[in-house]
Design a protein around this motif. Sequence first.
Motif, PDB file in Angstrom:
ATOM      1  N   VAL A   5       0.888  -1.347  -0.072  1.00 14.67           N
ATOM      2  CA  VAL A   5       0.100  -0.144   0.172  1.00 14.67           C
ATOM      3  C   VAL A   5       0.914   1.123   0.054  1.00 14.67           C
ATOM      4  N   VAL A   6       0.810   1.876  -1.170  1.00 14.38           N
ATOM      5  CA  VAL A   6       1.540   3.164  -1.227  1.00 14.38           C
ATOM      6  C   VAL A   6       0.656   4.723  -0.945  1.00 14.38           C
ATOM      7  N   TYR A   7       1.143   5.142   0.256  1.00 15.71           N
ATOM      8  CA  TYR A   7       0.409   6.136   0.790  1.00 15.71           C
ATOM      9  C   TYR A   7       1.251   7.348   0.917  1.00 15.71           C
ATOM     10  N   PRO A   8       0.783   8.690   0.743  1.00 17.43           N
ATOM     11  CA  PRO A   8       1.402   9.945   0.921  1.00 17.43           C
ATOM     12  C   PRO A   8       2.167  10.360   2.299  1.00 17.43           C
ATOM     13  N   ASP A   9       3.283  10.426   2.120  1.00 17.57           N
ATOM     14  CA  ASP A   9       3.867  11.045   3.423  1.00 17.57           C
ATOM     15  C   ASP A   9       3.826  12.540   3.658  1.00 17.57           C
ATOM     16  N   THR A  10       2.895  12.876   4.086  1.00 21.69           N
ATOM     17  CA  THR A  10       2.215  14.171   4.201  1.00 21.69           C
ATOM     18  C   THR A  10       2.247  14.650   5.790  1.00 21.69           C
ATOM     19  N   ARG A  11       2.848  15.846   5.953  1.00 24.76           N
ATOM     20  CA  ARG A  11       3.160  16.405   7.286  1.00 24.76           C
ATOM     21  C   ARG A  11       1.715  17.262   7.816  1.00 24.76           C
ATOM     22  N   PHE A  12       1.270  16.888   8.838  1.00 26.16           N
ATOM     23  CA  PHE A  12       0.027  17.785   9.283  1.00 26.16           C
ATOM     24  C   PHE A  12       0.218  18.617  10.223  1.00 26.16           C
ATOM     25  N   ARG A  13      -0.192  19.438  10.425  1.00 31.22           N
ATOM     26  CA  ARG A  13      -0.193  20.704  11.589  1.00 31.22           C
ATOM     27  C   ARG A  13      -0.615  19.873  13.035  1.00 31.22           C
ATOM     28  N   ARG A  14      -1.683  19.123  12.594  1.00 33.14           N
ATOM     29  CA  ARG A  14      -2.624  18.290  13.728  1.00 33.14           C
ATOM     30  C   ARG A  14      -2.075  16.943  13.612  1.00 33.14           C
ATOM     31  N   THR A  15      -2.488  16.142  14.746  1.00 33.06           N
ATOM     32  CA  THR A  15      -2.154  14.658  14.492  1.00 33.06           C
ATOM     33  C   THR A  15      -3.335  14.217  13.488  1.00 33.06           C
ATOM     34  N   TYR A  16      -2.920  13.291  12.749  1.00 35.59           N
ATOM     35  CA  TYR A  16      -3.888  12.468  11.605  1.00 35.59           C
ATOM     36  C   TYR A  16      -3.822  11.119  11.651  1.00 35.59           C
ATOM     37  N   ARG A  17      -4.872  10.307  11.838  1.00 31.84           N
ATOM     38  CA  ARG A  17      -4.696   8.911  11.860  1.00 31.84           C
ATOM     39  C   ARG A  17      -4.208   8.292  10.682  1.00 31.84           C
ATOM     40  N   PHE A  18      -4.473   8.704   9.664  1.00 39.17           N
ATOM     41  CA  PHE A  18      -3.965   8.017   8.397  1.00 39.17           C
ATOM     42  C   PHE A  18      -2.762   8.759   7.906  1.00 39.17           C
ATOM     43  N   ALA A  19      -1.684   9.011   8.866  1.00 40.40           N
ATOM     44  CA  ALA A  19      -0.428   9.669   8.764  1.00 40.40           C
ATOM     45  C   ALA A  19       0.752   8.626   8.934  1.00 40.40           C
ATOM     46  N   ARG A  20       1.891   8.827   8.387  1.00 42.77           N
ATOM     47  CA  ARG A  20       2.975   7.963   8.542  1.00 42.77           C
ATOM     48  C   ARG A  20       3.283   7.492   9.952  1.00 42.77           C
ATOM     49  N   ARG A  21       2.905   8.380  10.970  1.00 44.56           N
ATOM     50  CA  ARG A  21       3.468   7.895  12.501  1.00 44.56           C
ATOM     51  C   ARG A  21       2.443   6.799  12.785  1.00 44.56           C
ATOM     52  N   MET A  22       1.237   7.158  12.654  1.00 47.01           N
ATOM     53  CA  MET A  22       0.106   6.118  12.959  1.00 47.01           C
ATOM     54  C   MET A  22       0.418   4.724  12.165  1.00 47.01           C
ATOM     55  N   TYR A  23       0.789   4.894  11.070  1.00 44.06           N
ATOM     56  CA  TYR A  23       1.011   3.462  10.392  1.00 44.06           C
ATOM     57  C   TYR A  23       2.149   2.671  11.000  1.00 44.06           C
TER      58      TYR A  23
END
Length: 342
Positions: free
Chosen positions: A311-329
Amino acid sequence: MCRNLLPMKAFLCALMLASGGYLFLNDILRLRTAVFPVAGGLTAPVLRLSEDERSDLAPVTLVPNAAPATFIPPSKRVRYANLSWHGYPLPVLTCQSKGRLGNLMGEYATLWGLRRTYNVTVLVSPRMKTGLIMFPALSLPTLEAPAAPPTAPGPSRIQWRRVGRSGGSLYNFSLVEAASAGLLGPHHFKIQNSPFEMQLFGRFKEDLRREFAFSKGIRDQNLFHGELPGVSYFERAMDYYREKFADGVAFIAASDDPRFIIATLSHNPDVYFAPGRSPELDLAVLVSCNHSIITMGSFGFWSGFLAGGEVVYPDTRFRRTYRFARRMYEVAHLDNFTPLPV
């Protein structure tokens, strides 16, 4: 707008843009795919607890800015051997059902993970059961009024104690795990804030693929006939698969804005466009494929998670915590999820 797909030996890729994106591959190019709406990914605001509810949380120690706890050891759990409700051992947990299909699946999977990890009683709300009716193999019992004397407390007459997301830098549902472990007492708990605990249910992937097996009616329709990340992200992701599967790749593009993707991607000779029918049929089509490209959102997560491949996903940086971001995976140890810079 659709192009006829010629039967050929290739990997099939379905690509979805706009509010969420998904790319899926299949061994045989004989597909008729569909467009789907995408559920949002952000949860509700942090739960405010009453003084009585906060007093019940004393056994729990929260570490600021730490990853959510994924396991409370058996030695720390509390069992109430002689306390039950309509034959169900206490404590009992259910979930406030919120969102569309992807979020409902995340809430169900969280309940399932709690049941499997803590051997706690979990019950699915009637709304959740209705929202997931396309999955007849779901095994969790439904919260309905059990056969009991009229004076016995039913689901609508009991006091549900709310537990939900707590502080920290990530989506921290440690209080829910504390309730499941018996640390908050032999009570009835209703989980708030649309839980989507990947780190809790991620290790039970094959079990959940069986839970989320589609009904025959959906499978019969799944016939094979032949600021968000920008277009550059999808072009790089497609190039990634073109290089990886050099023998041949075809991309099936689906979106809730078909005019946009046709205008954006029609110059690619290996991109095909698909019309839509329903979210459940679209999900059935997508999870039957091998690999994925997604953007953000719960629908995309389940499409890739259940498909089972890369599964390729976008390594996007968010100002707020987002559950579908790299850190959560990474916290969930989903090693088949590959970040790609946007």
